[in-house]
Design a protein around this motif. Structure first.
Motif, PDB file in Angstrom:
ATOM      1  N   PRO A 195       0.808  -1.229   0.000  1.00 45.98           N
ATOM      2  CA  PRO A 195       0.000   0.000   0.000  1.00 45.98           C
ATOM      3  C   PRO A 195       0.839   1.276   0.000  1.00 45.98           C
ATOM      4  O   PRO A 195       0.281   2.373  -0.022  1.00 45.98           O
ATOM      5  CB  PRO A 195      -0.802  -0.132   1.306  1.00 45.98           C
ATOM      6  N   GLU A 196       2.173   1.150   0.000  1.00 50.51           N
ATOM      7  CA  GLU A 196       3.034   2.331   0.014  1.00 50.51           C
ATOM      8  C   GLU A 196       2.942   3.094  -1.314  1.00 50.51           C
ATOM      9  O   GLU A 196       2.688   2.494  -2.370  1.00 50.51           O
ATOM     10  CB  GLU A 196       4.479   1.923   0.287  1.00 50.51           C
ATOM     11  N   PRO A 197       3.181   4.423  -1.284  1.00 51.98           N
ATOM     12  CA  PRO A 197       3.005   5.241  -2.498  1.00 51.98           C
ATOM     13  C   PRO A 197       3.867   4.798  -3.675  1.00 51.98           C
ATOM     14  O   PRO A 197       3.386   4.783  -4.820  1.00 51.98           O
ATOM     15  CB  PRO A 197       3.387   6.646  -2.020  1.00 51.98           C
ATOM     16  N   GLY A 198       5.144   4.460  -3.441  1.00 54.00           N
ATOM     17  CA  GLY A 198       6.020   4.064  -4.547  1.00 54.00           C
ATOM     18  C   GLY A 198       5.524   2.825  -5.268  1.00 54.00           C
ATOM     19  O   GLY A 198       5.303   2.853  -6.493  1.00 54.00           O
ATOM     20  N   PRO A 199       5.320   1.695  -4.540  1.00 52.62           N
ATOM     21  CA  PRO A 199       4.777   0.503  -5.202  1.00 52.62           C
ATOM     22  C   PRO A 199       3.419   0.740  -5.846  1.00 52.62           C
ATOM     23  O   PRO A 199       3.123   0.173  -6.900  1.00 52.62           O
ATOM     24  CB  PRO A 199       4.684  -0.520  -4.060  1.00 52.62           C
ATOM     25  N   ARG A 200       2.576   1.592  -5.248  1.00 51.57           N
ATOM     26  CA  ARG A 200       1.268   1.869  -5.847  1.00 51.57           C
ATOM     27  C   ARG A 200       1.433   2.560  -7.199  1.00 51.57           C
ATOM     28  O   ARG A 200       0.692   2.279  -8.149  1.00 51.57           O
ATOM     29  CB  ARG A 200       0.432   2.734  -4.905  1.00 51.57           C
ATOM     30  N   ALA A 201       2.422   3.449  -7.286  1.00 51.45           N
ATOM     31  CA  ALA A 201       2.664   4.138  -8.556  1.00 51.45           C
ATOM     32  C   ALA A 201       3.162   3.163  -9.616  1.00 51.45           C
ATOM     33  O   ALA A 201       2.728   3.209 -10.780  1.00 51.45           O
ATOM     34  CB  ALA A 201       3.674   5.262  -8.354  1.00 51.45           C
ATOM     35  N   VAL A 202       4.068   2.269  -9.228  1.00 47.72           N
ATOM     36  CA  VAL A 202       4.576   1.279 -10.174  1.00 47.72           C
ATOM     37  C   VAL A 202       3.450   0.337 -10.610  1.00 47.72           C
ATOM     38  O   VAL A 202       3.343  -0.036 -11.780  1.00 47.72           O
ATOM     39  CB  VAL A 202       5.748   0.493  -9.565  1.00 47.72           C
ATOM     40  N   ARG A 203       2.594  -0.040  -9.658  1.00 52.65           N
ATOM     41  CA  ARG A 203       1.466  -0.914  -9.992  1.00 52.65           C
ATOM     42  C   ARG A 203       0.553  -0.248 -11.022  1.00 52.65           C
ATOM     43  O   ARG A 203       0.094  -0.891 -11.969  1.00 52.65           O
ATOM     44  CB  ARG A 203       0.682  -1.248  -8.720  1.00 52.65           C
ATOM     45  N   GLY A 204       0.304   1.045 -10.827  1.00 54.04           N
ATOM     46  CA  GLY A 204      -0.538   1.758 -11.783  1.00 54.04           C
ATOM     47  C   GLY A 204       0.078   1.782 -13.172  1.00 54.04           C
ATOM     48  O   GLY A 204      -0.617   1.599 -14.179  1.00 54.04           O
ATOM     49  N   LEU A 205       1.396   1.999 -13.227  1.00 50.61           N
ATOM     50  CA  LEU A 205       2.070   2.018 -14.524  1.00 50.61           C
ATOM     51  C   LEU A 205       2.020   0.643 -15.184  1.00 50.61           C
ATOM     52  O   LEU A 205       1.729   0.526 -16.394  1.00 50.61           O
ATOM     53  CB  LEU A 205       3.525   2.462 -14.334  1.00 50.61           C
ATOM     54  N   LEU A 206       2.291  -0.428 -14.408  1.00 50.77           N
ATOM     55  CA  LEU A 206       2.255  -1.772 -14.983  1.00 50.77           C
ATOM     56  C   LEU A 206       0.844  -2.133 -15.442  1.00 50.77           C
ATOM     57  O   LEU A 206       0.671  -2.802 -16.464  1.00 50.77           O
ATOM     58  CB  LEU A 206       2.764  -2.801 -13.963  1.00 50.77           C
ATOM     59  N   THR A 207      -0.156  -1.688 -14.700  1.00 51.92           N
ATOM     60  CA  THR A 207      -1.540  -1.946 -15.100  1.00 51.92           C
ATOM     61  C   THR A 207      -1.814  -1.359 -16.482  1.00 51.92           C
ATOM     62  O   THR A 207      -2.496  -1.977 -17.311  1.00 51.92           O
ATOM     63  CB  THR A 207      -2.508  -1.359 -14.059  1.00 51.92           C
ATOM     64  N   GLU A 208      -1.279  -0.167 -16.749  1.00 43.80           N
ATOM     65  CA  GLU A 208      -1.419   0.429 -18.075  1.00 43.80           C
ATOM     66  C   GLU A 208      -0.648  -0.370 -19.120  1.00 43.80           C
ATOM     67  O   GLU A 208      -1.155  -0.620 -20.224  1.00 43.80           O
ATOM     68  CB  GLU A 208      -0.914   1.872 -18.056  1.00 43.80           C
ATOM     69  N   LEU A 209       0.580  -0.751 -18.784  1.00 47.16           N
ATOM     70  CA  LEU A 209       1.410  -1.481 -19.748  1.00 47.16           C
ATOM     71  C   LEU A 209       0.804  -2.832 -20.118  1.00 47.16           C
ATOM     72  O   LEU A 209       0.996  -3.320 -21.233  1.00 47.16           O
ATOM     73  CB  LEU A 209       2.816  -1.678 -19.180  1.00 47.16           C
ATOM     74  N   MET A 210       0.066  -3.443 -19.187  1.00 44.78           N
ATOM     75  CA  MET A 210      -0.539  -4.750 -19.460  1.00 44.78           C
ATOM     76  C   MET A 210      -1.667  -4.669 -20.472  1.00 44.78           C
ATOM     77  O   MET A 210      -2.162  -5.702 -20.931  1.00 44.78           O
ATOM     78  CB  MET A 210      -1.008  -5.398 -18.158  1.00 44.78           C
ATOM     79  N   ASP A 211      -2.070  -3.451 -20.849  1.00 37.98           N
ATOM     80  CA  ASP A 211      -3.014  -3.324 -21.956  1.00 37.98           C
ATOM     81  C   ASP A 211      -2.354  -3.659 -23.288  1.00 37.98           C
ATOM     82  O   ASP A 211      -3.046  -3.931 -24.277  1.00 37.98           O
ATOM     83  CB  ASP A 211      -3.586  -1.907 -22.006  1.00 37.98           C
ATOM     84  N   PHE A 212      -1.013  -3.621 -23.325  1.00 35.27           N
ATOM     85  CA  PHE A 212      -0.284  -4.076 -24.509  1.00 35.27           C
ATOM     86  C   PHE A 212      -0.241  -5.605 -24.485  1.00 35.27           C
ATOM     87  O   PHE A 212       0.205  -6.212 -23.504  1.00 35.27           O
ATOM     88  CB  PHE A 212       1.133  -3.508 -24.535  1.00 35.27           C
TER      89      PHE A 212
END
Length: 478
Positions: free
Chosen positions: A347-364
């Motif tokens: 739940p920390e801000p850094g991992p949450r930001a990376v998770r959001g980015l990977l979630t976008e990348l997984m649309d590829f």
């Protein structure tokens, strides 16, 4: 020293040990399985069989039996529980997840091994081992000394065999614990959904999911790292649910409960002389992505035919050592991807930001496909040296003139798939079957499959084929 009564003794009759016993019995190896528990586990925990494990079940004629006891679900949303569907056109005839009770899959594999002639002794824990140039002496707790040519430790994360061997188990200890269980709830489903939707801070290690008839699967972060051998109580769940969600949902009547940590450890070596390790005895990691049971079963498939070849006397000199060189890197990759997934669930801000980015990348599609293939093990490629990309990979279950390719692998032998009609296994025909089929759905002239379904060679030259037959199946019979 008296000649060994058994060829192989296996410590542990979980899915890994039972599958290994069955694989050895396909080659008439004398197998004894020692299981410390007097009775099979009774609690009903649901586990998932991923695509590669389903393919292995199909190769040995077990899939239909297994499917009767499981529930299929789409092969998506595995990586860090990011809710993305599986990409279209996964390279498998079994592109789904099968949820199945752990006691059931353990029982089915044990019955399979016994049906092939393996012996199983329950209530019989390994207490001591001694090995020499001729074999291994095994001391069961309170029993007679047993003698075998090889011993395989499939006895879990706290493996006695590994400890007696003195094999290092480096890695990281648990930093966090998670409580997991199945239990009834005392509030309506609508109230649960509303409460979960109102939680502002994301907790990716927290969920309540309906399991049918008022029963829910409950996962919640623990307050601290505890003793994993002691199941958490219902009060432990209530306290943690109130801390995270503000309510305990009236949970009661647990079917089973356990705690798991984020410890990751990998045995320094999978073989020490005549003793080998497989499954959780060789590697542990958090259950994120549901890879643990699958990894162990796949270990057994890799090891079984090689150990049988050693015992039958036709194994090339280095064949048994390829078990470590092939499977150790696969486990290391699983440990790394579970480490990554746990970071993404923080739940920390850094991992949450990376998770959001990977979630976008997984649309590829390419990104999503790579992660699914990693979790389900269909992306594994063993290093067999230079050659086409398919060499070292598993071959999907294709249609052939006789039906399905995997049906031809049930005896645990190699297979020469010949689309030219000009090649032959010759002096290896006692170990390698031959299928001449010009219509087979592969884009190569001929290929050689190992008993575990991985492609060992591609080509159309008999002399080159003979070299590779020798590499994997020893000297020919003259």
């Amino acid at each position: 020293m008296n000649s060994p009564e058994f060829d192989v003794i296996i410590a542990g009759c979980g899915p890994t040990g039972a599958m290994l016993a069955a694989e050895l019995r396909l080659h008439d190896v004398r197998v004894l399985v020692l299981e410390k528990e007097a009775e099979p586990v009774s609690f009903v925990r649901i586990v998932g069989l991923h695509i590669r494990s389903l393919e292995l079940m199909a190769m040995r004629g077990l899939l239909e039996r297994v499917l009767q006891h499981g529930r299929r679900r789409p092969a998506g949303g595995f990586f860090a529980a990011i809710p993305k569907p599986a990409p279209k056109g996964l390279d498998s005839a079994h592109a789904y997840l099968l949820g199945i009770p752990q006691p059931v899959i353990a029982r089915l594999l044990e019955e399979h091994a016994i049906g092939l002639g393996a012996q199983v002794r329950r209530g019989c824990a390994v207490a001591g081992i001694e090995q020499d140039d001729e074999g291994v002496t095994v001391e069961p707790a309170g029993g007679e000394r047993l003698r075998s040519r090889y011993l395989v430790g499939c006895d879990g994360a706290r493996s006695t065999v590994r400890k007696l061997l003195g094999v290092g188990f480096p890695g990281e200890p648990a930093r966090t614990d998670t409580l997991m269980g199945e239990m009834e709830v005392g509030v309506p489903a609508e109230e649960i959904a509303a409460t979960l939707a109102g939680i502002r801070e994301p907790h990716h290690r927290f969920w309540l999911r309906p399991f049918g008839e008022g029963v829910y699967s409950v996962v919640v972060p623990a307050a601290e790292v505890g003793d994993h051998s002691i199941p958490p109580t219902i009060e432990d769940f209530r306290q943690r649910l109130r801390a995270v969600a503000g309510t305990d949902f009236g949970v009661h009547s647990p079917r089973w409960s356990s705690r798991f940590g984020d410890a990751t450890r990998l045995a320094e070596r999978y073989r020490s002389g005549r003793v080998l390790l497989a499954g959780d005895a060789a590697h542990i990691h958090p259950p994120i992505g549901g890879q643990g049971l699958n990894l162990g079963v796949q270990d057994a498939f890799n090891l079984g035919w090689k150990l049988a070849a050693q015992i039958r006397g036709w194994a090339p000199e280095t064949l048994l050592d390829t078990y470590h060189s092939e499977r150790h890197p696969v486990a290391a990759d699983v440990l790394d991807n579970t480490r990554a997934q746990l970071e993404l669930m923080s739940p920390e801000p850094g991992p949450r930001a990376v998770r959001g980015l990977l979630t976008e990348l997984m649309d590829f599609d390419e990104v999503n496909r790579r992660l699914i293939e990693k979790i389900t093990a269909i992306g594994v490629r063993y290093d067999f040296g230079e050659g086409p990309d398919l060499v070292g990979r598993r071959l999907r279950d294709i249609e052939v003139e006789q039906g399905r390719l995997y049906d031809l692998l049930r005896r645990g032998r190699g297979l020469l798939l010949d689309r030219t009609g000009r090649l032959t296994p010759g002096g290896w025909s006692d170990r390698v079957d031959h299928l001449a089929d010009p219509t087979a759905a592969v884009d190569v002239p001929c290929l050689l499959l190992r008993p575990d379904g991985h492609v060992a060679w591609i080509g159309d030259d008999q002399r080159d084929l003979d070299d590779h037959l020798t590499r994997w199946f020893g000297e020919p019979v003259t």
